[in-house]
Design a protein around this motif. Structure first.
Motif, mmCIF file in Angstrom:
data_model
loop_
_atom_site.group_PDB
_atom_site.id
_atom_site.type_symbol
_atom_site.label_atom_id
_atom_site.label_comp_id
_atom_site.label_asym_id
_atom_site.label_seq_id
_atom_site.Cartn_x
_atom_site.Cartn_y
_atom_site.Cartn_z
ATOM 1 N N LYS A 1 88.733 -11.531 33.756
ATOM 2 C CA LYS A 1 88.980 -10.170 33.245
ATOM 3 C C LYS A 1 89.962 -10.222 32.070
ATOM 4 O O LYS A 1 90.095 -9.260 31.342
ATOM 5 C CB LYS A 1 89.602 -9.288 34.344
ATOM 6 N N HIS B 1 90.743 -11.923 38.329
ATOM 7 C CA HIS B 1 91.766 -10.953 37.898
ATOM 8 C C HIS B 1 93.030 -11.613 37.367
ATOM 9 O O HIS B 1 93.951 -10.911 36.934
ATOM 10 C CB HIS B 1 92.124 -9.996 39.047
ATOM 11 N N GLN C 1 97.161 -9.928 41.349
ATOM 12 C CA GLN C 1 96.988 -10.742 40.146
ATOM 13 C C GLN C 1 97.942 -11.938 40.088
ATOM 14 O O GLN C 1 99.159 -11.790 40.152
ATOM 15 C CB GLN C 1 97.248 -9.868 38.912
ATOM 16 N N ARG D 1 100.541 -6.635 41.417
ATOM 17 C CA ARG D 1 99.275 -5.981 41.081
ATOM 18 C C ARG D 1 99.232 -5.668 39.579
ATOM 19 O O ARG D 1 100.263 -5.430 38.953
ATOM 20 C CB ARG D 1 99.116 -4.689 41.888
ATOM 21 N N ASP D 2 98.013 -5.703 39.019
ATOM 22 C CA ASP D 2 97.872 -5.318 37.614
ATOM 23 C C ASP D 2 97.784 -3.783 37.519
ATOM 24 O O ASP D 2 97.883 -3.089 38.537
ATOM 25 C CB ASP D 2 96.642 -6.001 36.994
ATOM 26 N N LYS D 3 97.580 -3.286 36.305
ATOM 27 C CA LYS D 3 97.608 -1.822 36.107
ATOM 28 C C LYS D 3 96.498 -1.097 36.886
ATOM 29 O O LYS D 3 96.604 0.063 37.234
ATOM 30 C CB LYS D 3 97.482 -1.492 34.611
ATOM 31 N N GLN D 4 95.445 -1.840 37.203
ATOM 32 C CA GLN D 4 94.335 -1.228 37.960
ATOM 33 C C GLN D 4 94.521 -1.417 39.471
ATOM 34 O O GLN D 4 93.674 -1.031 40.261
ATOM 35 C CB GLN D 4 92.990 -1.855 37.529
ATOM 36 N N ASN E 1 94.741 -4.331 41.038
ATOM 37 C CA ASN E 1 94.206 -5.607 41.551
ATOM 38 C C ASN E 1 95.336 -6.622 41.712
ATOM 39 O O ASN E 1 96.204 -6.728 40.830
ATOM 40 C CB ASN E 1 93.191 -6.188 40.560
#
Ligand code: 6PG
Length: 243
Positions: A228, A190, A137, A130-133, A135
């Motif tokens: 993104k 993403h 990825q 997952r990315d920092k938000q 999501n």
């Protein structure tokens, strides 16, 4: 605004793509000691995959850190000539020391394309970082482009274009009278990096139309890819003939 990188020959296009793949691998493994990449299908990427299976790429990449996914797959057995898995296996997967469990093929042995997509979505949610938000990825998504502006198996006038809840879905492609499984816009958008590869005279018109389109134009599925992070278009001179 689409500003493709234009390469004189198919060979130089694919070498540039292999270099980009290697750089994304280095960036991802420095960041989280793994490289999660979604392969595209069709005919264009085959030469890229064959390049990656040879030095310097074969030797510079620690393939034990590479996690392979498929951006889309035809709902056919993996032995079928239309299978993207078959193409990628022959060109790359069987020729580099990947960890077998790191290859997430689309399980087309299930009884329906819908069940296959549900299974693949579940595996994507289990495997993808997952990315920092938060999501999920991919580190790199490779994309192709059809003359009708489709990418992956996001074809014009299909329901999958509206799918925003799952990372992949099944799609019936009427013009081919066949089912496919494809990652969806959320999974693509993403990605840390997206690389679209397109070549040949057959893509002249769609490339010309896309490069000259307005940012707000949404006629073709590829135009709803809204990265993104980073997206590059690599095309050859033949596909750029009208630019
Ligand atoms: C597929 C691909 C598809 C492909 C385009 C371009 O499974 O067919 O994922 O999106 O990239 O159709 O195909 P070519 O590279 O064969 O022109």
């Amino acid at each position: 605004m689409i500003t493709p990188d234009i390469f004189d020959t198919s060979s130089s296009l694919h070498i540039a793509a292999a270099d980009y793949f290697l750089n994304c691998y280095k960036e991802a493994t420095e960041r989280h000691n793994a490289f999660h990449v979604a392969l595209s299908g069709g005919s264009t990427p085959k030469f890229l995959y064959q390049l990656l299976a040879k030095p310097p790429y074969k030797t510079e990449i620690d393939w034990s850190k590479v996690f392979i996914y498929f951006g889309d797959e035809r709902f056919v057995p993996h032995t079928h000539d239309d299978s993207n898995y078959k193409m990628a296996s022959e060109a790359l997967l069987l020729n580099v020391p990947l960890v077998i469990d790191h290859i997430q093929s689309v399980d087309t042995s299930l009884s329906s394309a819908e069940l296959t997509a549900e299974d693949y979505h579940l595996r994507l949610t289990q495997q993808l970082p997952r990315d920092k938000q938060g999501n999920q990825q991919f580190d790199l998504v490779l994309l192709g482009l059809g003359p009708d502006g489709h990418t992956a198996s996001l074809f014009p006038d299909t329901d999958i274009l509206q799918q925003t809840k799952t990372l992949c879905d099944a799609v019936y492609v009427a013009k081919f009278d066949s089912w496919r499984i494809s990652i969806t816009y959320p999974a693509i958008n993403h990605a840390a990096h997206i690389l679209l590869l397109s070549e040949g005279a057959g893509k002249v018109d769609i490339i010309h139309e896309l490069v000259n389109a307005q940012e707000t134009d949404n006629k073709y599925p590829i135009q709803a890819v809204k990265p993104k992070h980073i997206m590059h278009w690599f095309i050859d001179k033949a596909a750029a003939a009208r630019l």
